[in-house]
Write an enzyme that holds these catalytic residues in place. Sequence first.
Site, short mmCIF file in Angstrom:
data_model
loop_
_atom_site.label_atom_id
_atom_site.label_comp_id
_atom_site.label_asym_id
_atom_site.label_seq_id
_atom_site.Cartn_x
_atom_site.Cartn_y
_atom_site.Cartn_z
N ARG A 55 0.83 -1.20 0.00
CA ARG A 55 0.00 0.00 0.00
C ARG A 55 0.86 1.26 0.00
NH1 ARG A 55 -4.94 -2.37 3.79
NH2 ARG A 55 -6.10 -3.20 2.01
N TYR A 90 -6.50 -0.36 -6.91
CA TYR A 90 -6.03 -1.65 -6.38
C TYR A 90 -5.35 -1.52 -5.02
CZ TYR A 90 -1.60 -0.75 -9.07
OH TYR A 90 -0.45 -0.24 -9.61
N GLU A 91 -5.10 -2.69 -4.42
CA GLU A 91 -4.59 -2.80 -3.04
C GLU A 91 -5.54 -2.13 -2.04
OE1 GLU A 91 -2.25 -4.75 -2.42
OE2 GLU A 91 -1.44 -4.99 -4.43
N GLY A 92 -6.83 -2.22 -2.33
CA GLY A 92 -7.83 -1.57 -1.51
C GLY A 92 -8.13 -0.19 -2.05
#
Length: 592
Positions: free
Chosen positions: A297, A441-443
């Site tokens: 992140r 992406y990645e949350g």
Amino acid sequence: MADYQAPLRDMRFVLNEVFDVANLWSELPGLAEVIDGETAIAVLEEAGKVIAGSIAPLNRSGDEEGCTWNEGAVKTPAGFIDAYKTYAEGGWVGVGGDPAFGGMGMPKVIGAQVEEMVNSANLSFGLYPMLTAGACLALNSHASEELKQTYLPNMYAGVWAGSMCLTEPHAGTDLGLIRTKAEPQADGSYKVTGTKIFITGGEHDLTENIIHLVLAKLPDAPAGSKGISLFLVPKVMVNADGSLGARNSVSCGSIEHKMGIKASATCVMNFDGATGWLVGEVNKGLAAMFTMMNYERLGVGIQGLALGERSYQSAVEYARERLQSRAATGPAAQDKAADPIIVHPDVRRMLLTMKALNEGGRAFSSYVAVQLDIAKYSEDPTARKRAEDLVALLTPVAKAFLTDMGLETTVHGQQIFGGHGFIREWGQEQLVRDCRITQIYEGTNGIQSLDLVGRKVVGNGGIFYALFADEIKAFIAGADASLGEFTAPLKVAVNQLDELTAWVLDRAKSNPNEIGAASVEYLQAFGYVAYGYMWALMAKAAQGKEGEESFYASKLGTARFFFARLLPRVQSLSAAVRAGSEPLFLLDAEQF
């Protein structure tokens, strides 16, 4: 499109003059033996040279060609295999890796600068080593010694790659819904069956093997996220002597046709009774995966910064050369038919916004990376705990705010080019397209905002928040009066954020919707205050040096712009938060 040049001067300033990292390293066992200030600069200079020379030239051609899929095999664009080999042979895949398994052992704050460089040069390319480094981190933290010995050396060396297999067609953010199953075998292995989507680097031709980290559930697993385990599933089986054996029952069903990052293979991966091994404890897979995810992140945030930096380099070159109209105060280039567009106030507004957000973002991402290094290497439990708490608080801010600002910055860069910014040959539209995924992406950034407000602020009654806010206030209190033009507006902004935090904490007690309603604007306000702190630190480091080098005068001028034109955004964001959740629920579903 300007040729990419690593911003080494600014990196040196942040590392040496703002954060004095060499002094920090000398006090951290595990780093003092492997790096000092001189070594760090040499590492970054070499990385910049390799990346600018071998990887940056493939950015546009890679976007034009993209990856191709044929009967399960994925081919990367021309030049990628050789460039990856050069990058891997330089040790850059394992720049932050454990030296016990062949990694360089560099601190995260150095790894962060390398990540910025490679992602500025070519985000599609940079995703391959990024996923490998993250997989290595998860394995090194949670896998058995046997698995680490078997897989990490070749992964750090870039001979094998790694992937992270979380998302399924019906389960994105809510991983508790995953259906992939893992059935235990008599020999201690597992048979993994299921389909994963949006898997970056799930299949490609850059390495001889790909090591998949797969989230799956055992047959008797508890429902929801508490029943998730993590498994290592190699593309090609590894024999007892370390050589490669038969192909595992893993296949790439297709690759996605995307808006951007077209040279990065985004795969549908099918596991059909594939052989895998448990990583960490049963039903504790999510915790193990988040070891990787939290580093990723920050890395994704750095991608937003990186693309903004690349866009700025091209935009400022174009603005100095493109002739259009005359300056409002009269001709600036008397010998030419028109003035370069950099004379116009709006172009300067956009360039300064880009510069302020890029340099503020570089300082902030480096600050978070420093906290990761303290959390990992410090022998002082109090310092380690404080750094861990700061990382928990700031990771969602780094991911979401850096990428939001990255998109704003790349759009400004495109706008400066006018109509040419919309044309592929000039390169700016690719940066906008590539940057857009970083918010997803990645949350998604909405999820990051919920994480910040729900877990990291409300969830602990503001304890983590107070650590950061108190640090800013202590800096302000101890600053010399000559810094007043920077500390005075920073003090106002952090007080506003204090009040906003107290408001959210209070309102969340009676209405659970307030967290979601406040979250995005709250994170944005937090991000501007954090950047304000970074700019005050940078102004302090530059002050008094204006006569030594124009770099310092530029730094102070950009700081003044940030405090005058960007930090005031906190006021409107605060007003939006305080509007509460009620305006969001005035319409019934059918009225939308």
